[in-house]
Write an enzyme that holds these catalytic residues in place. Structure first.
Site, PDB file in Angstrom:
ATOM      1  N   GLU A  93       0.826  -1.205   0.000  1.00  0.00           N
ATOM      2  CA  GLU A  93       0.000   0.000   0.000  1.00  0.00           C
ATOM      3  C   GLU A  93       0.859   1.254   0.000  1.00  0.00           C
ATOM      4  O   GLU A  93       1.928   1.289   0.614  1.00  0.00           O
ATOM      5  CB  GLU A  93      -0.889   0.025   1.251  1.00  0.00           C
ATOM      6  CG  GLU A  93      -2.032  -0.952   1.182  1.00  0.00           C
ATOM      7  CD  GLU A  93      -3.003  -0.790   2.342  1.00  0.00           C
ATOM      8  OE1 GLU A  93      -3.786  -1.724   2.538  1.00  0.00           O
ATOM      9  OE2 GLU A  93      -2.974   0.236   3.045  1.00  0.00           O
TER      10      GLU A  93
ATOM     11  N   CYS B   2      -3.383   0.608   8.188  1.00  0.00           N
ATOM     12  CA  CYS B   2      -2.335   0.059   7.330  1.00  0.00           C
ATOM     13  C   CYS B   2      -2.607  -1.404   7.011  1.00  0.00           C
ATOM     14  O   CYS B   2      -2.785  -2.214   7.903  1.00  0.00           O
ATOM     15  CB  CYS B   2      -1.000   0.218   8.058  1.00  0.00           C
ATOM     16  SG  CYS B   2       0.336  -0.680   7.316  1.00  0.00           S
TER      17      CYS B   2
END
Ligand code: SF4
Length: 345
Positions: free
Chosen positions: A95, A330
């Site tokens: 990511e 996250c």
């Protein structure tokens, strides 16, 4: 398990040298790539003409570099940020986050071995390290999309200190031909004094963010079970020493978990420890991850904690994690992307 990145080394420098180029050519190529410009335009460079073999190889090089990291999914958030799933050349995904005001948050590993109990990424363990180029390529993606990058934070998936050689290489790229000032790059870590030492003597010395989350050793060990076994006081002292020597303030990161590390008493002790130090405390209310024992405190509690620190003259902020409305914790977006068919960027 082979943790090596598939693209270690510098594709551009190797390709240039293999084709009879000089250092100046390699630097021009790196500069163009890191600033998000097409390599092909360099073929016509006056003053330092590229060897023909290198000119002919530029389209293939461009293709290889684009293959390092591709945006597979992009989710815009109401706060002006965008969370991305970035596909790497071996099919794995990480990511990145494009933050408001020119910030880019990048990943340094696929997965993470630290296993923080409040983090989605920590659940799956470590798959592999990213290469220096894969880390830098996430910044190139942002620049190619037109973002004026003012700050790069190594705060995505992974623990930078666990992939130090590649991260040092990425710092060299970004702070060199990538034209970012040292303090515009933030090395975010759970803490490893030996890594601080390496950074101090590196050609690009970034700002430091220390993910502290607790003042008591035992509680911190419970929250960050595989972080290096270093006492909190020793860690803080080493991180503050780094801040003094670089003059970049230490960012103390503190994910707020209700009833675990959000007491006013602990904030008092933190304020006492940081009084007069070159540090800023950053409280971040936890972004919920399913099937964990944690809870998110009320926003008002964060406001009170900030007040405690400020009353003692310690700089402190409270912020929502970027893209909180789009799988903000996250690793959540990547986990969801792995479970569902991808959508176009
Ligand atoms: S919070 Fe950071 S260090 Fe902890 S498991 Fe997640 S990615 Fe790793």
């Amino acid at each position: 398990m082979d943790l090596r990145a598939p693209t270690s080394g510098t594709i551009l420098a190797r390709a240039a040298l293999d084709r009879g180029a000089r250092d100046v050519h390699a630097r021009l190529l790196l500069r163009a790539w890191l600033r998000g410009r097409p390599l092909a335009a360099l073929a016509a460079t006056r003053g330092a003409p590229f060897p023909r073999a290198l000119r002919e190889a530029l389209p293939e090089l461009e293709r290889q570099l684009e293959g390092l990291a591709k945006v597979e999914e992009r989710r815009a958030s109401a706060d002006g940020s965008a969370r991305l799933v970035v596909r790497l050349s071996d099919g794995r995904a990480v990511e990145s986050v494009w933050l408001a005001r020119g910030g880019v948050c990048v990943s340094t590993q696929v997965g993470c071995a630290v296993a923080c109990t409040f983090c989605q990424t920590g659940r799956g363990g470590l798959e592999r390290n990213l290469s220096a180029e894969e880390i830098a390529a996430q910044v190139v993606l942002a620049r190619r999309a037109g973002l004026c990058v003012r700050r790069v934070v190594l705060m995505g998936m992974g623990e930078p200190a666990h992939n130090l050689e590649a991260v040092l290489g990425a710092l060299r790229l970004l702070g060199g031909e990538g034209a970012l000032a040292h303090k515009q790059i933030v090395f975010s870590t759970v803490g490893e004094p030996r890594a601080f030492e390496r950074l101090l003597f590196h050609s690009v010395r970034p700002s430091l963010a220390l993910s502290l989350h607790a003042l008591e050793d035992e509680r911190r060990r419970a929250l960050l079970p595989r972080a290096p076994r270093v006492a909190v006081e020793e860690l803080l002292a080493a991180a503050l020493d780094y801040a003094e020597r670089t003059t970049w303030p230490l960012l103390v990161q503190w994910t707020l978990l209700q009833g675990e590390n959000d007491s006013l008493e602990e904030a008092e002790r933190l304020a006492e420890r940081l009084q007069g130090a070159r540090a800023i405390v950053n409280y971040i209310p936890w972004n919920a991850v399913a099937d964990t024992p944690h809870a998110r405190p009320a926003w008002q509690r964060g406001v009170e904690l900030v007040r405690v620190l400020r009353a003692r003259g310690v700089l402190a902020t409270l912020r929502r994690s970027a893209g909180a409305d789009v799988d903000g914790a996250c690793g959540q977006l990547r986990a969801r992307a792995a479970a569902a068919p991808a959508t176009a960027p």
